[in-house]
Design an enzyme around this catalytic site. Sequence first.
Site, mmCIF file in Angstrom:
data_model
loop_
_atom_site.group_PDB
_atom_site.id
_atom_site.type_symbol
_atom_site.label_atom_id
_atom_site.label_comp_id
_atom_site.label_asym_id
_atom_site.label_seq_id
_atom_site.Cartn_x
_atom_site.Cartn_y
_atom_site.Cartn_z
ATOM 1 N N CYS A 180 0.748 -1.355 0.073
ATOM 2 C CA CYS A 180 0.129 -0.006 0.102
ATOM 3 C C CYS A 180 0.987 1.173 0.002
ATOM 4 O O CYS A 180 0.712 2.170 -0.833
ATOM 5 C CB CYS A 180 -0.929 0.019 1.109
ATOM 6 S SG CYS A 180 -0.326 -0.241 2.903
ATOM 7 N N TYR A 181 1.731 1.280 1.111
ATOM 8 C CA TYR A 181 2.734 2.465 0.993
ATOM 9 C C TYR A 181 3.619 2.615 -0.477
ATOM 10 O O TYR A 181 3.617 3.599 -1.070
ATOM 11 C CB TYR A 181 3.772 2.475 2.033
ATOM 12 C CG TYR A 181 3.173 3.022 3.558
ATOM 13 C CD1 TYR A 181 2.437 4.018 3.731
ATOM 14 C CD2 TYR A 181 3.144 1.935 4.684
ATOM 15 C CE1 TYR A 181 1.904 4.313 5.127
ATOM 16 C CE2 TYR A 181 2.570 2.383 5.660
ATOM 17 C CZ TYR A 181 2.118 3.315 6.035
ATOM 18 O OH TYR A 181 1.408 3.749 7.196
#
EC number: 1.2.1.38
Length: 345
Positions: free
Chosen positions: A149-150
């Site tokens: 996600c990051y």
Amino acid sequence: MKAAIIGATGYSGAELIRFLHQHPYIKDYTVHSSSQVGVEISESYPQLNQITSLPLQEINSLKISEDADIVFMATPSGISKDLTPGFVENGVKVIDLSGDFRFKNPEVYETWYKQKAAPKEVLQKAVYGLTELNREQVKEAKLIANPGCYPTATILGLSPLLKNINIDSGSIVIDAKSGASGAGRKASLGINFCEVNENFRIYKVNEHQHIPEIEQGLKTVCPQLQPIKFNTHLVPMTRGIMATIYCKPLEKTSQKLLVELYQQFYEKEPFVRIRKQGEYPATKEVYGSNFCDIGVTYDERTGWITVVAVIDNLVKGAAGQAIQNLNVMLGIDEASGLNGPPLFP
């Protein structure tokens, strides 16, 4: 197409069910768990009551290989690396939402994830599934390593700059924040309501496992990249990631030029939306959707660029991106099953 979700009781698994249930090209899907075999998925997730009564099945690799065309691995890191090689050997396509196949170098995985890596010959078959940058490879892939996600927010936020602007690559600072769902559904003191509510804290300082993934992704557009400065914070909200990125160009630029650059870079991408000059995105504006919204500015006074990228960590940061990759692998409309607008408020 018939699909199987392994790890269906986690948050990413639940999101996969939400998208597969409305996907026009998925005829059928099964759900699998190591802990709740025989229990209907709606007992684990009551919001699915009268929508699906699928029972959770055991994780039998041979049977799944016989029944499914595509397997989604929505498991914690460390599990997929043992199961996926069997699926690949049996000719089943796999999209892995864990971190087990994101690195070509097994030593990097073992250093940052603190466990043994997948077999090297399987790692070499994996395609990093950031579709916006690797679409042609995704089209031919049999094994997709779904990005974290990051890294999704950060790589999408920085790639236009590193590709087209002369940036001091040693100046990159990423200040990232995530909602509590990023930690998964398993009970943990760190995401207990009393610990999270009305609180804001930094975690995994200088040692987040997504650091090498971000650097690996950015080096595809900037081979001379220096080590990045990246830290993460837990925000008292359920969903969402905001990556606020700072970097210094080696030549003077302007906000107008930067906005135009981003608009051109992503003009054909259905899930990347660039804000107008002077506008910046908020996490609520992508909530429940597969969009990545980006705003960019240049500070004339300091000579620094600021990029703000937001995603829903469970959708563009996990399940939605997995469906996007599936669509590209199948050669169908990339937005199939992902057309819904964000939820608001």
